[in-house]
Design a protein around this motif. Structure first.
Motif, mmCIF file in Angstrom:
data_model
loop_
_atom_site.group_PDB
_atom_site.id
_atom_site.type_symbol
_atom_site.label_atom_id
_atom_site.label_comp_id
_atom_site.label_asym_id
_atom_site.label_seq_id
_atom_site.Cartn_x
_atom_site.Cartn_y
_atom_site.Cartn_z
ATOM 1 N N LEU A 55 38.849 -78.508 -101.524
ATOM 2 C CA LEU A 55 39.988 -79.203 -102.127
ATOM 3 C C LEU A 55 40.227 -78.709 -103.554
ATOM 4 O O LEU A 55 41.316 -78.876 -104.099
ATOM 5 C CB LEU A 55 39.741 -80.716 -102.149
ATOM 6 N N TYR A 56 39.202 -78.098 -104.151
ATOM 7 C CA TYR A 56 39.276 -77.631 -105.535
ATOM 8 C C TYR A 56 39.384 -76.114 -105.643
ATOM 9 O O TYR A 56 39.800 -75.608 -106.685
ATOM 10 C CB TYR A 56 38.043 -78.122 -106.308
ATOM 11 N N ALA A 57 39.007 -75.398 -104.605
ATOM 12 C CA ALA A 57 39.092 -73.939 -104.603
ATOM 13 C C ALA A 57 39.306 -73.471 -103.167
ATOM 14 O O ALA A 57 38.590 -73.915 -102.259
ATOM 15 C CB ALA A 57 37.820 -73.313 -105.175
ATOM 16 N N ARG A 58 40.270 -72.589 -102.970
ATOM 17 C CA ARG A 58 40.609 -72.162 -101.615
ATOM 18 C C ARG A 58 39.476 -71.390 -100.955
ATOM 19 O O ARG A 58 39.204 -71.541 -99.770
ATOM 20 C CB ARG A 58 41.872 -71.291 -101.646
ATOM 21 N N ASP A 59 38.805 -70.548 -101.714
ATOM 22 C CA ASP A 59 37.734 -69.705 -101.188
ATOM 23 C C ASP A 59 36.850 -69.293 -102.367
ATOM 24 O O ASP A 59 37.030 -69.789 -103.484
ATOM 25 C CB ASP A 59 38.306 -68.467 -100.469
ATOM 26 N N LYS A 60 35.905 -68.406 -102.113
ATOM 27 C CA LYS A 60 34.971 -68.053 -103.188
ATOM 28 C C LYS A 60 35.685 -67.325 -104.324
ATOM 29 O O LYS A 60 35.346 -67.515 -105.501
ATOM 30 C CB LYS A 60 33.818 -67.198 -102.649
ATOM 31 N N ARG A 61 36.669 -66.491 -103.999
ATOM 32 C CA ARG A 61 37.405 -65.804 -105.059
ATOM 33 C C ARG A 61 38.152 -66.805 -105.932
ATOM 34 O O ARG A 61 38.188 -66.669 -107.159
ATOM 35 C CB ARG A 61 38.372 -64.783 -104.449
ATOM 36 N N ASP A 62 38.727 -67.819 -105.301
ATOM 37 C CA ASP A 62 39.426 -68.849 -106.069
ATOM 38 C C ASP A 62 38.439 -69.672 -106.881
ATOM 39 O O ASP A 62 38.751 -70.142 -107.977
ATOM 40 C CB ASP A 62 40.220 -69.749 -105.118
ATOM 41 N N LEU A 63 37.232 -69.837 -106.361
ATOM 42 C CA LEU A 63 36.178 -70.533 -107.102
ATOM 43 C C LEU A 63 35.794 -69.741 -108.354
ATOM 44 O O LEU A 63 35.551 -70.320 -109.419
ATOM 45 C CB LEU A 63 34.962 -70.728 -106.198
ATOM 46 N N CYS A 65 37.823 -67.869 -109.993
ATOM 47 C CA CYS A 65 38.934 -68.108 -110.930
ATOM 48 C C CYS A 65 38.782 -69.458 -111.623
ATOM 49 O O CYS A 65 39.072 -69.583 -112.819
ATOM 50 C CB CYS A 65 40.271 -68.042 -110.189
ATOM 51 N N LEU A 66 38.313 -70.465 -110.882
ATOM 52 C CA LEU A 66 38.057 -71.784 -111.483
ATOM 53 C C LEU A 66 37.015 -71.666 -112.584
ATOM 54 O O LEU A 66 37.172 -72.229 -113.674
ATOM 55 C CB LEU A 66 37.581 -72.754 -110.398
ATOM 56 N N VAL A 67 35.944 -70.935 -112.312
ATOM 57 C CA VAL A 67 34.865 -70.759 -113.282
ATOM 58 C C VAL A 67 35.364 -70.057 -114.544
ATOM 59 O O VAL A 67 35.000 -70.431 -115.665
ATOM 60 C CB VAL A 67 33.708 -69.966 -112.637
ATOM 61 N N MET A 68 36.205 -69.039 -114.368
ATOM 62 C CA MET A 68 36.607 -68.209 -115.503
ATOM 63 C C MET A 68 37.785 -68.777 -116.290
ATOM 64 O O MET A 68 37.963 -68.440 -117.462
ATOM 65 C CB MET A 68 36.953 -66.802 -115.018
ATOM 66 N N HIS A 69 38.579 -69.634 -115.677
ATOM 67 C CA HIS A 69 39.809 -70.092 -116.322
ATOM 68 C C HIS A 69 39.553 -70.752 -117.675
ATOM 69 O O HIS A 69 40.166 -70.390 -118.692
ATOM 70 C CB HIS A 69 40.560 -71.053 -115.405
ATOM 71 N N ASP A 70 38.648 -71.725 -117.693
ATOM 72 C CA ASP A 70 38.420 -72.471 -118.937
ATOM 73 C C ASP A 70 37.813 -71.583 -120.016
ATOM 74 O O ASP A 70 38.117 -71.723 -121.205
ATOM 75 C CB ASP A 70 37.531 -73.681 -118.675
ATOM 76 N N ARG A 71 36.926 -70.664 -119.600
ATOM 77 C CA ARG A 71 36.314 -69.757 -120.568
ATOM 78 C C ARG A 71 37.368 -68.842 -121.187
ATOM 79 O O ARG A 71 37.415 -68.664 -122.410
ATOM 80 C CB ARG A 71 35.226 -68.934 -119.889
ATOM 81 N N LEU A 72 38.208 -68.268 -120.356
ATOM 82 C CA LEU A 72 39.264 -67.389 -120.868
ATOM 83 C C LEU A 72 40.248 -68.165 -121.737
ATOM 84 O O LEU A 72 40.640 -67.701 -122.812
ATOM 85 C CB LEU A 72 40.001 -66.726 -119.704
ATOM 86 N N GLY A 73 40.623 -69.340 -121.273
ATOM 87 C CA GLY A 73 41.568 -70.150 -122.043
ATOM 88 C C GLY A 73 41.015 -70.514 -123.415
ATOM 89 O O GLY A 73 41.747 -70.486 -124.412
ATOM 90 N N GLY A 74 39.735 -70.830 -123.469
ATOM 91 C CA GLY A 74 39.119 -71.166 -124.747
ATOM 92 C C GLY A 74 39.111 -70.001 -125.712
ATOM 93 O O GLY A 74 39.401 -70.165 -126.906
ATOM 94 N N VAL A 75 38.793 -68.799 -125.196
ATOM 95 C CA VAL A 75 38.776 -67.616 -126.054
ATOM 96 C C VAL A 75 40.181 -67.283 -126.535
ATOM 97 O O VAL A 75 40.397 -66.970 -127.719
ATOM 98 C CB VAL A 75 38.160 -66.410 -125.312
#
Length: 205
Positions: A55-63, A65-75
């Motif tokens: 429900l939070y990530a379509r597949d492992k690749r999308d997971l 992206c979930l992991v990296m989004h906040d880190r990239l956004g913060g930088v």
């Protein structure tokens, strides 16, 4: 009032699950490795059902992206807040990209997996990353616009098109590192610095 409290509680529970999934995926990706980790392992570590994870990530690749989004956004946010506004465009861009390269350098194996798998990701978290990339391009275009006002960039240069060219050079530098052509440090400087300097010369009046 009761229904509002229930709605707030459900929203908080959803955020809590997202954070548990994100943290579990991060821990496994950075210790076990992205390729070796399964979504079932992440769900177990996050203490959620596998179906809930999807429900939070379509597949492992999308997971990923979930992991990296906040880190990239913060930088991105931190670097734009501290960009030297009176510096030449090249120095401003190097300030931005140095922060991103430093982030990638903290976990190079996971970063390489992300650079490999992110292009074309179309799950909900991949779409959020696409939105973040669009924001990044817009912010770069504003730096170009500011330099137009100062006379460093020609008035005929389209800021968003210039930003897209700059981003392409940045991504190419990351690819040169990922493929082993350059070290991560050299891909930034002299690699990206020289490519950006050449591009900026083409922007001049």
């Amino acid at each position: 009032m009761v229904s509002e409290r229930k709605g707030n509680r459900r929203a908080q529970q959803k955020l809590d699950k997202r954070e548990r999934i994100r943290q579990a995926a991060w821990e496994l990706f950075t210790t076990v490795g992205y390729e070796e980790t399964t979504t079932k392992q992440v769900a177990a570590a996050a203490d959620v059902a596998t179906g809930t994870l999807f429900l939070y990530a379509r597949d492992k690749r999308d997971l990923l992206c979930l992991v990296m989004h906040d880190r990239l956004g913060g930088v991105v946010d931190a670097r734009f807040q501290t960009v030297p506004r009176q510096a030449p465009l090249l120095d401003q861009l190097m300030h931005l990209f140095r922060g991103l390269f430093e982030m990638y350098g903290e976990h190079p194996a996971l970063s390489a997996a992300f650079i490999r798998h992110y292009p074309g990701a179309d799950g909900p978290n991949g779409q959020q990353l696409n939105a973040l990339t669009s924001k990044f391009l817009y912010l770069i275009s504003q730096l170009v616009l500011d330099q137009q006002a100062r006379g460093e960039v020609g008035a005929d240069v389209e800021p968003l098109l210039a930003a897209a060219n700059i981003f392409s050079l940045y991504f190419g530098a990351l690819a040169s590192w990922m493929t082993g052509f350059m070290s991560l440090e050299d891909a930034l400087d002299p690699g990206l610095r020289r490519a950006l300097a050449l591009q900026i010369r083409g922007f001049r009046p």
